[in-house]
Design an enzyme around this catalytic site. Sequence first.
Site: not given
Length: 293
Positions: A80, A235
Site C-alpha cells: 500500500k 484484519s
Amino acid sequence: MEKGTFHIKTGFAEMFKGGVIMDVTTPEQAVIAEEAGAVAVMALERVPADIRAQGGVARMSDPKIIKEIMAAVSIPVMAKVRIGHFVEAMILEAIGVDFIDESEVLTPADEEHHIDKWKFKVPFVCGARNLGEALRRIAEGAAMIRTKGEAGTGNVVEAVRHARTMWKEIRYVQSLREDELMAYAKEIGAPFELVKWVHDHGRLPVVNFAAGGIATPADAALMMHLGMDGVFVGSGIFKSGDPRKRARAIVRAVAHYNDPEVLAEVSEDLGEPMVGINLDQLKEEERLAKRGW
C-alpha cells in the site's frame, strides 16, 4: 515482473478473479496465506485494525519488511501507498512489488490529487464507493478496483453498500439513451469514453474486488453473490483465533460461494473471529472510506 501497457496490467489483475488476497505483516503469515490458497498477499507493517487502534500517521511499510515477504512466497505481493504519494509508489516499483494499492487505509498525502498511475509500469488497485469514483481511478490508470468498505472494523456493511451502489449505478447507465451519456458523465465526474464502455458492457472495464470489513467465510461468499470478482481480507484473518483455518475457510467460501453445504462446513469451528467495531460508534473522522474523492 515487467509490466507496462494497460492491457497487460488489467490482464494481470484478471488472473486474481475468483480468489482471495490477504493482508500479511510477516513472512510467516505470508506463507500461511499462500498455503491456504491466497492468490496474492498484501504486505503491511500493521493490519487496518491496528492502524485504527493505534492512530497516528499511517505510511507505506518499510521496504525491508516487504522484501522479506516477497522472498518468502511465490505468489504476487502487493503493498500500500498513501493516496497521492507518488514517491512511495516509485519506491515500491523500485523494489519490485507486483501491484500497488493506493489506499485510504493509510493517511492521505494529498487531499486533492490521486497518483498519475499511467507513469508506472507496475499496476495499481484503488478503492471506490461508487461508479464515479471507480471510473475516475481507472481514468488515472488503475488496473483494478475494490470496494472501500470500512477497513479494520470486521463489519461488512460498508462493503455491501459500495458493491450494491456500484451495480445499481451500472444498471442505471445501461438504461440511459446514448445521447444522455455525456450529461451523466459530467454529473458523476467521469470520462465519457469510460461511461460509454460501461453502458455498452454492463460492468466496469477492470476487475472489481470486495474489501473492507470481511471477517468470515459467509461475508466473503456474500460479496461474491453481490457480483464481486474476488475478495481482499485484511484484519479478519490474522486478528482471529485460528488464522490458518480461517484463511483456508475463506478461500474455500469464495470458490464455492454458491454451495451452502460447503459454506456451512467451512464456517464450523473456526475459533474466535476478530472482535469487530459497530460503525455507529465511529466518529466521522475515523471513517476511512471517505478519504479520496
